[in-house]
Design a protein around this motif. Structure first.
Motif, mmCIF file in Angstrom:
data_model
loop_
_atom_site.group_PDB
_atom_site.id
_atom_site.type_symbol
_atom_site.label_atom_id
_atom_site.label_comp_id
_atom_site.label_asym_id
_atom_site.label_seq_id
_atom_site.Cartn_x
_atom_site.Cartn_y
_atom_site.Cartn_z
ATOM 1 N N SER A 327 0.823 -1.212 0.000
ATOM 2 C CA SER A 327 0.000 0.000 0.000
ATOM 3 C C SER A 327 0.857 1.262 0.000
ATOM 4 O O SER A 327 0.544 2.235 -0.699
ATOM 5 N N ARG A 339 -8.173 2.342 -3.178
ATOM 6 C CA ARG A 339 -8.010 0.890 -3.166
ATOM 7 C C ARG A 339 -9.401 0.267 -3.151
ATOM 8 O O ARG A 339 -10.267 0.676 -2.374
ATOM 9 N N ILE A 341 -11.656 -3.023 -2.372
ATOM 10 C CA ILE A 341 -11.659 -4.258 -1.587
ATOM 11 C C ILE A 341 -12.804 -5.117 -2.121
ATOM 12 O O ILE A 341 -13.980 -4.752 -2.003
ATOM 13 N N GLN A 356 -13.048 0.371 5.420
ATOM 14 C CA GLN A 356 -13.101 1.782 5.017
ATOM 15 C C GLN A 356 -12.904 2.683 6.227
ATOM 16 O O GLN A 356 -12.080 3.608 6.206
ATOM 17 N N SER A 359 -9.308 1.993 7.950
ATOM 18 C CA SER A 359 -8.188 2.546 7.191
ATOM 19 C C SER A 359 -8.233 4.068 7.103
ATOM 20 O O SER A 359 -7.258 4.757 7.422
ATOM 21 N N GLU A 380 -5.626 5.845 1.988
ATOM 22 C CA GLU A 380 -6.242 5.446 0.723
ATOM 23 C C GLU A 380 -7.741 5.672 0.812
ATOM 24 O O GLU A 380 -8.321 5.594 1.891
ATOM 25 N N ASP A 382 -10.834 3.987 0.433
ATOM 26 C CA ASP A 382 -11.244 2.576 0.369
ATOM 27 C C ASP A 382 -12.717 2.453 0.011
ATOM 28 O O ASP A 382 -13.567 3.198 0.519
#
Length: 574
Positions: A327, A339, A341, A356, A359, A380, A382
């Motif tokens: 990452s 990113r 998932i 989400q 992170s 990021e 997410d």
């Protein structure tokens, strides 16, 4: 701790990685995937979980440079300090010890000179006893009926983590068998619509409410708690609170004032961040009530397995460390801001929303741990959805739009296998065909020459071309049981910590959520004054004042139409 300036950006490894980007930009994944030795070096396994990161835009040399960056940023020391109970959450002067929540009973994890594991197990034993009594009908409601429905009230980390685990467990055969005849629901949003959805079909006589609030002051949670208390007492009377409501909190004074016996409060600690709290009473209590304590303990054991691996495994085969470094590479060096998932299991439909928060609340920071503004982006964006649903939603952008690294999560054995006679593959096999195909489609793409060879008209070639060279990684789990759900959770928790440790930020505070909440308090006061005393709205900018007045006047018209009076008169009467 290293600061941003004069720290990570000036390390030799950071500079080498920056220079290395030009070398990587000349390579395409379809060529990199032809290197068997490289691919073998990028496939790792631990405790039944396989990680394949050969579809990253990286070489073996890239990872050597990333390992050197980890060394220069003292990653091993930071991991050891976390497990050692150091106050690594420096802005709140707290340790970060969610790993203690799932440690074996005989483990030693010190916090300020004291082993916290016995305290953790004291609460676990209390939850085991309480959940068993409720499930076995020894703890009954106010009218003598068994409590078969549980409503857990919480928000943020007190909701998203437990919801993810609950959703993943509910179709696992062993869990489903033990949950038969029971319901677990979550009330998080202060929007009354959420309460309406939650209460639909429930009976006060058979409902147990679990209020999750460390301080017992969280505005949204406590309003929902009072809403549920009113719902219960309106039918069963005030004394029913003692039988139908329990708390996960450390503020026993407010718990008692609310009407709950402090003996029915389950503790957790300041060293547990909200988004890391699913392994505490926050998640364990409602999940144990639904699925039995044994299943939840298996979940904790899965997380503990990854904790041990993360702490001692060499970085070259350490799953969370590898994922965290990937990452950092994608965000800080390849410039990928997001990113995806993508779990290929409907049971993991709430996994991406939990990650989400985990992170973005952890690593969405603009300053280093010592307060220095960062000269690089962290975190990021997410998002995600289970396959194959996501394929028919946002994969268009991933394949032909922006470069978004993808995490594919697959399961070998389905929780609910289905085989139809005459079909070439089972339903789960069909799902997993897409799991394997999508990763290769992103990596290889499709060239104009390949399209023309297939007879595609020239006018459509640009529209049907795929550049490929789009990075992804694949996690393959043997099954989806409480144990592997715990493993998956811990892998991502530690991955996020690794990113923060490398970037030199504090992944364990969340001051960014406070400003909006404090401003909401100002709006709340103005609304109250307007409705009770007709006081003019003031103290806001023109836009907010205009829109707020429009809202209040609209509400006044609703009150007038319903009651024939001004809102303050209704308030006084009620």
């Amino acid at each position: 701790m290293s600061s941003a300036r004069g720290g990570i950006v000036d390390t030799k490894a950071w500079q080498e990685l920056k220079s290395h980007v030009g070398e990587i930009s000349k390579l395409h994944l379809k060529d990199l995937l032809g290197d068997k030795a490289r691919c073998e070096s990028m496939m790792k396994e631990y405790d039944g979980i396989a990680l394949d990161f050969s579809r990253q835009r990286a070489t073996q040399d890239t990872f050597q440079k990333l390992f050197q960056l980890a060394k220069e940023m003292k990653l091993k020391d930071k991991i050891d300090r976390m497990f050692g109970g150091d106050h690594i959450n420096s802005t709140e002067d707290r340790p970060v010890l969610h790993v203690a929540l799932r440690a074996p009973r005989e483990a030693l994890i010190a916090c300020d000179g004291k082993n916290v594991v016995p305290e953790v197990w004291e609460v676990l034993d209390k939850m085991k006893d309480f959940s068993n009594r409720v499930r076995e009908g020894q703890w009954l409601g106010a009218t003598g009926k068994p409590l078969t429905d549980v409503v857990a009230i919480g928000i943020g980390g007190s909701f998203l983590g437990p919801l993810f685990v609950h959703t993943a467990m509910q179709t696992e055969p062993g869990c489903a068998r033990l949950a038969k005849g029971r319901r677990l629901l979550f009330l998080s949003n202060v929007d009354p619509i959420d309460a309406a959805f939650t209460l639909k079909g429930l009976s006060q006589e058979t409902t147990l409410v679990v209020i999750v609030s460390k301080t017992f002051t969280t505005v949204e949670t406590m309003l929902n708690a009072r809403t549920m208390r009113t719902w219960i007492t309106s039918t069963l009377g005030p004394a029913a609170v003692a039988k139908h409501m329990v708390a996960v909190s450390t503020n026993l004074k407010l718990v008692k004032e609310f009407g709950i016996d402090p003996a029915n409060a389950f503790a957790f600690w300041d060293w547990v961040g909200g988004r890391y709290s699913v392994c505490s009473a926050v998640g364990v209590l409602p999940l144990a009530l639904q699925y039995g304590f044994a299943n939840v303990n298996e979940f904790l054991e899965g997380a503990s397995s990854i904790d041990s691996h993360f702490r001692v495994a060499p970085f070259e085969r350490n799953l969370p460390v590898l994922l965290g470094l990937i990452s950092v590479w994608n965000v800080s060096f390849l410039g990928c801001p997001a990113r995806a998932i993508l779990p290929y299991s409907q049971a993991l439909q709430k996994f991406a929303p939990h990650i989400q928060q985990l992170s973005m609340e952890s690593n969405g920071k603009g300053v280093s741990i010592d307060g220095t503004p960062l000269p690089y982006d962290t975190g990021e964006i997410d998002f995600g959805e289970p396959g194959t649903n996501g394929q028919h939603s946002f994969y268009q952008l991933i394949h032909q739009g922006r470069i978004i690294p993808c995490d594919f999560v697959g399961i070998i054995k389905s929780q609910q296998p289905m085989y139809l006679s005459g079909e070439p593959v089972s339903n789960h096999d069909e799902l997993m065909c897409n799991f394997f195909a999508q990763a290769d489609a992103l990596a290889y793409g499709k060239t104009p020459d390949e399209l023309r060879a297939e007879g595609v008209p020239d006018s459509l070639v640009p529209h049907k071309s795929f550049t490929g060279n789009r990075p992804s990684l694949s996690l393959l789990l043997p099954n989806l049981t409480p144990y592997t759900i715990g493993q998956l959770l811990a892998i991502y928790e530690h991955r996020i910590a690794v990113q923060g440790f490398i970037w030199g930020i504090n992944s364990f505070d969340q001051w960014g959520v406070e400003l909006g909440k404090s401003l909401a308090g100002k709006v709340r006061n103005q609304m109250h004054l307007w409705r009770t005393k007709g006081k003019v709205v003031e103290g806001f900018n023109y836009s907010t004042t205009t829109l707020l007045n429009r809202y209040l006047k609209g509400k006044a018209q609703i009150y007038s139409a319903s009651y024939g009076v001004f809102p303050s008169e209704v308030i006084r009467k009620n």
